[in-house]
Design a protein around this motif. Structure first.
Motif, short mmCIF file in Angstrom:
data_model
loop_
_atom_site.label_atom_id
_atom_site.label_comp_id
_atom_site.label_asym_id
_atom_site.label_seq_id
_atom_site.Cartn_x
_atom_site.Cartn_y
_atom_site.Cartn_z
N CYS A 32 2.53 0.30 13.64
CA CYS A 32 2.60 0.12 12.19
C CYS A 32 1.90 1.27 11.47
O CYS A 32 0.91 1.81 11.97
N PRO A 33 2.36 1.61 10.26
CA PRO A 33 1.71 2.66 9.49
C PRO A 33 0.22 2.37 9.21
O PRO A 33 -0.60 3.27 9.21
N LYS A 36 -2.95 3.56 11.55
CA LYS A 36 -3.63 4.85 11.43
C LYS A 36 -4.88 4.75 10.58
O LYS A 36 -5.85 5.45 10.81
#
Length: 145
Positions: A32-33, A36
């Protein structure tokens, strides 16, 4: 001093099912973004999956699928290391490293200190005590006897 007892799940099948299911969620979470920006929290499902698979191996050993081997002994220590040493430090640290509010971050770091004390005690206990697993009822119990 009374012996500690550590109970685990209900069967090899349950441990492996949870390990695979949570492992898949862990892989998806890490893709998933948001992973990060929150890697410490995103890694929790994948790490828990490793713990559950280790538990499944312990169940196989206790159910007589195979004899005590270095793999089954390693699985016992992987499970106990996660349960007694890793999680008490990792979880408050993961929260502290991702907490944006300064006063809550400070309290979270205070919990990390407490987790280090728990982990240090449990590390000593793990290294100096026979924590052989046995099945009692429908769970694995360490330190029986």
């Amino acid at each position: 001093m009374e012996k500690k007892r550590y109970n685990m799940c209900i069967s090899a099948e349950a441990s492996f099912a949870v390990g695979v299911g949570v492992g898949l969620i862990g892989v998806a979470t890490l893709q998933c973004p948001g992973a990060k920006t929150l890697p410490w929290l995103a890694a929790v499902p994948a790490l828990f999956a490793v713990q559950q698979v280790a538990e499944g191996v312990v169940w196989l050993y206790l159910n007589g699928v195979f004899r005590q081997t270095p793999v089954s002994l390693l699985a016992q220590y992987v499970y106990l290391t996660f349960a007694l040493i890793w999680w008490p430090v990792y979880m408050p640290l993961a929260v502290a490293l991702t907490e944006p509010v300064p006063w809550r971050r400070r309290w979270s770091f205070a919990a990390v200190v407490g987790g280090f004390y728990v982990s240090a005690f449990d590390t000593y206990y793990l290294l100096t005590t026979d924590l052989s697993p046995t099945v009692i009822g429908h769970s694995i119990q360490y330190g029986h006897g």
